[in-house]
Motif scaffolding. Structure first.
Motif, short mmCIF file in Angstrom:
data_model
loop_
_atom_site.label_atom_id
_atom_site.label_comp_id
_atom_site.label_asym_id
_atom_site.label_seq_id
_atom_site.Cartn_x
_atom_site.Cartn_y
_atom_site.Cartn_z
N THR A 137 9.75 8.01 -2.06
CA THR A 137 8.39 7.61 -2.50
C THR A 137 7.59 6.94 -1.37
OG1 THR A 137 9.29 5.55 -3.39
CG2 THR A 137 8.98 7.35 -4.94
N ASP A 138 8.29 6.36 -0.39
CA ASP A 138 7.58 5.73 0.73
C ASP A 138 6.80 6.75 1.57
OD1 ASP A 138 8.42 3.27 0.03
OD2 ASP A 138 9.99 3.09 1.55
N GLY A 186 3.22 4.64 -3.30
CA GLY A 186 4.18 5.73 -3.48
C GLY A 186 4.88 5.63 -4.83
N ALA A 187 5.18 4.40 -5.25
CA ALA A 187 5.82 4.21 -6.56
C ALA A 187 4.91 4.72 -7.68
CB ALA A 187 6.14 2.74 -6.79
N ALA A 188 3.57 4.52 -7.49
CA ALA A 188 2.62 5.04 -8.48
C ALA A 188 2.61 6.57 -8.45
CB ALA A 188 1.22 4.49 -8.20
N ALA A 231 -4.64 1.67 -4.21
CA ALA A 231 -3.35 2.24 -3.80
C ALA A 231 -2.65 2.89 -5.00
CB ALA A 231 -2.46 1.15 -3.20
N PHE A 232 -2.67 2.21 -6.15
CA PHE A 232 -1.95 2.76 -7.32
C PHE A 232 -2.67 3.98 -7.89
CE2 PHE A 232 -0.61 -1.91 -8.20
CZ PHE A 232 0.18 -1.88 -7.06
N THR A 233 -4.01 3.95 -7.89
CA THR A 233 -4.76 5.10 -8.41
C THR A 233 -4.57 6.32 -7.50
OG1 THR A 233 -6.40 3.56 -9.28
CG2 THR A 233 -7.07 5.85 -9.14
N VAL A 234 -4.75 6.09 -6.20
CA VAL A 234 -4.62 7.20 -5.26
C VAL A 234 -3.18 7.73 -5.24
CG1 VAL A 234 -4.73 7.82 -2.80
CG2 VAL A 234 -6.58 6.49 -3.84
N GLY A 235 -2.21 6.82 -5.30
CA GLY A 235 -0.80 7.24 -5.32
C GLY A 235 -0.55 8.19 -6.48
N ILE A 269 0.84 -1.21 0.00
CA ILE A 269 0.00 0.00 0.00
C ILE A 269 0.88 1.26 0.00
CG2 ILE A 269 -1.74 1.29 1.29
CD1 ILE A 269 -2.71 -1.45 2.39
N ILE A 270 1.79 1.31 0.96
CA ILE A 270 2.62 2.52 1.11
C ILE A 270 3.72 2.57 0.04
CG2 ILE A 270 4.31 3.65 2.62
CD1 ILE A 270 1.55 3.95 3.69
N GLY A 271 4.47 1.45 -0.11
CA GLY A 271 5.61 1.43 -1.03
C GLY A 271 5.19 1.50 -2.48
N PHE A 272 4.28 0.60 -2.87
CA PHE A 272 3.87 0.56 -4.27
C PHE A 272 2.93 1.72 -4.61
CE2 PHE A 272 5.29 -3.58 -6.15
CZ PHE A 272 6.09 -3.94 -5.09
#
Lengths: 528, 55
Positions: free
Chosen positions: A327-328, A67-69, A300-304, A62-65
Motif C-alpha cells: 500500500t505504500d 495508500g491505506a485509503a 490524502a485519504f480521498t485521493v488514495g 500522506i504516503i502510508g495512510f
C-alpha cells in the motif's frame, strides 16, 4: 518515483538554501534558554499552526495512510475528521490554552517538565524523558527512511548516504537554531505541503470527471474488491467495513481512535502550545490549522481511495494491484502515472518538506527529553547550568540512534513505529496530562501510577497481544512459542483501546486514596 | 414537518452531489469540511479574545 530532470535538483537546492537561511535566523534569535526550548514563548499564531500541522503530518501520513485509503477506502475519512476536531480544535482550544497558561506559571520548557512540575515529581519528568528518548528514535527512524528513499529515488543518491545527508541537514539547523529554527522551517515546509495537496486534489477530480462522477465510479467498483479483503470485512471503497470485522477493528481502533486521540499526548506537539504568548494566538492558530489538516489528511485519504478509479480506467486494475500488494506504493504509483511531470516535482518537494518538518521536531523533542528532562533534571537534580549545550548533545545522540535504527532494524518493525509511539504516548501520558489540566485532586502518586501502568500496559499489549506488532517483534514467539497470547478479535484491538482506559482508572483510583496536592501548589498551577 | 422535509431534501441533494450512498462515508466527507469551516469561524470570532488569568 524517478524524475529524471535537473529541474528537481535545482529546486531542491534552492529549497535547502531557504531552509538554511531560516535556520540561521533561528540561531540569531536564540539568546536565552526559553528561546531554544520554547521559541521565546512569542511565536506568531500562523507559524504555530503551520509548524504544528507540518510536524503532525509526516511523509508516512500522506504516503502510508493515503495508500491505506487506497486499500481500505474512504472510511479513513473519519480519521481526517478526528484529526481536525481532536487534533486541532480540542487540542488547541481545550488542551492548548490551559497548557500554555500553566506552562508559563510553572516556567516549564518541555512537555515532561510541564508534567513533572505540575505533579512536583522529578521522577515523572525523568521517566517521561526516558520514554521519549528511547522510543521516539523508532518513530524518527521511519520518517528518516521515508525522506532518504525520496533522495534515493529522485536524485539517485545511494540510500545509506541519503540517510546520513538528511540527518546532517536537519541536525544542523535543529542543533544550532533550537525551536525557533524548527518552527520557522516547519512553517515554510507546511506552506509547500498545503499548495502541493491542493493541486493534487484539484487534478485528481479534474482527471476523473468531477466530484460526483469520481465518487460514483468508485462506488461502482465494489464488485472488484479482492476476495482476501472481502473475507476481512471490506464492503467497498465508499462503504464502511462490516461492523466488528478485522478490517473494521483496524480502521476504527488503530487508525481512527489510535492516531486520532493519540495525537493529544504527543510531546513534540504539546510543547508548541507553550510557544505563543497568549490565548488569542492559539485561537488564531485554529483558523489556519483546521483547513491545513483538511488539505493534508482529507486530501490524502480521498485521493488514495480514488486512485482505484484511475487505475481501473487506465490499466484495468485496482490500486492495491498497481502498488504490487504494497500500500505504500499506491500514492507514488498514482502520482507518477496520473500527474504531469511539473506536479511530480512539486509533490516530491511536498514529501521532502513533510519528512523534514516532522524530523526536525522529533530531533528537538528527543534532545530536550534526554538533555534537559532526563540528564539535567533527573540525574543531576537540576544542578547543571548548561541546559542548552547538554540538550544539543542530547539531540546529537538521539539523531545518531535514529540513523543506526534506520540502518539496522527490519522494515516490518520500523513500519509499525508510528503506531507504537502514538499508542505508547497516549497510554503513558494522556491520563496524567488530562488530570494535570482538568482535575486538581489528581495526586503525584496517581500520576506516577498511571504513567507506569500505561507504559507497561501498552508495551505488554503490543508485544504479546496485538498481532501487527507482536508478530514482527517475535518476542512472544520466542518466549511462549505462539505469535500472540490471545487469539481472535483481541489480536486486532489496538493497545490504546486497552492500556489508556486502564491507566485512566488507575490514575483516578490511586489519586483518591492518596494525599491531595497542597492548596499553595494548586494556586501556583491554576491561579487563584 | 416543513423543517424535516427541508432536511431530508438537503441530505438527498448532498448524497446525489457526492455520489456516495453509505451515510457513514458521506457524513465523514461532509464533517471534514464542516469541521475545517468551524475552525475558521472559531478563529475569526475569537480573533481578539481577552486574556484569562486563571485556568
Amino acid at each position: 518515483m524517478a524524475v529524471s530532470t535537473p529541474l528537481l535538483g535545482v529546486i531542491v537546492l534552492i529549497y535547502l538554501m531557504i531552509i538554511f537561511y531560516l535556520g540561521l535566523l533561528g540561531y540569531k534569535k536564540t539568546k536565552e534558554i526559553d528561546d531554544y526550548m520554547v521559541a521565546g514563548r512569542s511565536i506568531h499564531p500562523y507559524i504555530l499552526a503551520l509548524s504544528y500541522g507540518a510536524t503532525f503530518i509526516s511523509t508516512s501520513a500522506i504516503i502510508g495512510f493515503g495508500g491505506a485509503a487506497g486499500a481500505l477506502g474512504m472510511g479513513l475519512l473519519w480519521l481526517a475528521v478526528m484529526n481536525i476536531v481532536v487534533g486541532i480544535f480540542i487540542a488547541f482550544v481545550v488542551f492548548g490554552k490551559r497548557t500554555r497558561r500553566m506552562g508559563a506559571r510553572l516556567n516549564a520548557v518541555t512537555f515532561p517538565e510541564f508534567l513533572g512540575k505540575r505533579f512536583q515529581s522529578r521522577f515523572i519528568q525523568g521517566f517521561s524523558g526516558a520514554i521519549i528518548g528511547i522510543f521516539m528514535p523508532l518513530y524518527a527512524g521511519i520518517v528518516l527512511i521515508g525522506g532518504a528513499r525520496f533522495l534515493e529515488t529522485t536524485l539517485g543518491v545511494n540510500y545509506d548516504i541519503a540517510v546520513l545527508i538528511l540527518a546532517i541537514i536537519v541536525a544542523a539547523y535543529v542543533i544550532t537554531g533550537g525551536l525557533i529554527a524548527v518552527m520557522y522551517t516547519d512553517a515554510l515546509q507546511g506552506a509547500f505541503m498545503f499548495i502541493g495537496m491542493i493541486v493534487l486534489l484539484a487534478l485528481t477530480y479534474i482527471k476523473l470527471g468531477g466530484v460526483t462522477a469520481a465518487h460514483e465510479a468508485l462506488s461502482g467498483m465494489t464488485g472488484l474488491v479482492p476476495e482476501s479483503l472481502v473475507a476481512g470485512g471490506h464492503l467497498g471503497w465508499t462503504t464502511m467495513p462490516a461492523f466488528g470485522s478485522p478490517i473494521w477493528w483496524t480502521l476504527v481502533s488503530t487508525l481512527v481512535l489510535g492516531v486520532g486521540i493519540g495525537v493529544l499526548a504527543q510531546p513534540q506537539l504539546a510543547v508548541r502550545y507553550m510557544t505563543v504568548e497568549n490565548d488569542r494566538a492559539l485561537s488564531r492558530a485554529v483558523l489556519v490549522g483546521g483547513p491545513f489538516i483538511l488539505m493534508m489528511t482529507g486530501v490524502a485519504f480521498t485521493v488514495g481511495a480514488l486512485s482505484n478509479v484511475y487505475f481501473q480506467k487506465t490499466q484495468g486494475i485496482i490500486a492495491v494491484v498497481a502498488g504490487k500488494g504494497n500500500t505504500d506504493l499506491i500514492i507514488p504509483e498514482y502520482i507518477n502515472s496520473a500527474m504531469p511531470e511539473l506536479f511530480v516535482v512539486l509533490f516530491m518537494l511536498t514529501l521532502l518538506a513533510a519528512a523534514m518538518s516532522t524530523l526536525s521536531s522529533q530531533f528537538h523533542t528527543m534532545g530536550t527529553a534526554i538533555g534537559h528532562d532526563f540528564y539535567r533534571e533527573f540525574i543531576k537534580k537540576g544542578d547543571v547550568g548548561q541546559t542548552v549545550n547538554i540538550t544539543r548533545l542530547g539531540i546529537a545522540l538521539t539523531i545518531i540512534t535514529s540513523v543506526i535504527l534506520a540502518y539496522i532494524l527490519p522494515i516490518s518493525i520500523i513500519a509499525r513505529a508510528t503506531a507504537i509511539f502514538f499508542g505508547l504516548c497516549a497510554a503513558a501520558f494522556l491520563p496524567m496530562y488530562v488530570g494535570a489540566l482538568f482535575w486538581k485532586r489528581m495526586t503525584r502518586e496517581g500520576a506516577i501510577a498511571s504513567l507506569l501502568v500505561g507504559t507497561a500496559g501498552s508495551l505488554f499489549w503490543l508485544t504479546f497481544i496485538h498481532s501487527k506488532e507482536a508478530v514482527p517483534l517475535g518476542i512472544c514467539k520466542a518466549l511462549f512459542g505462539v505469535d500472540t497470547l490471545l487469539t481472535g478479535t483481541w489480536t486486532v484491538v489496538d493497545p490504546i483501546i486497552v492500556a489508556t482506559p486502564i491507566a485512566m482508572i488507575v490514575a483516578v483510583g490511586v489519586s483518591l486514596v492518596t494525599t491531595p496536592p497542597s492548596a499553595e501548589h494548586l494556586k501556583d498551577c491554576y491561579g487563584k | 414537518m416543513l423543517t424535516c422535509d427541508i432536511i431530508k431534501c438537503t441530505l438527498k441533494m448532498v448524497i446525489i452531489m457526492l455520489g456516495i450512498d453509505d451515510p457513514y462515508i458521506w457524513m465523514a466527507y461532509v464533517l471534514c469540511i464542516i469541521s475545517a469551516l468551524g475552525c475558521i469561524i472559531y478563529g475569526l470570532l475569537n480573533w481578539n479574545e481577552e486574556e484569562q488569568e486563571e485556568l
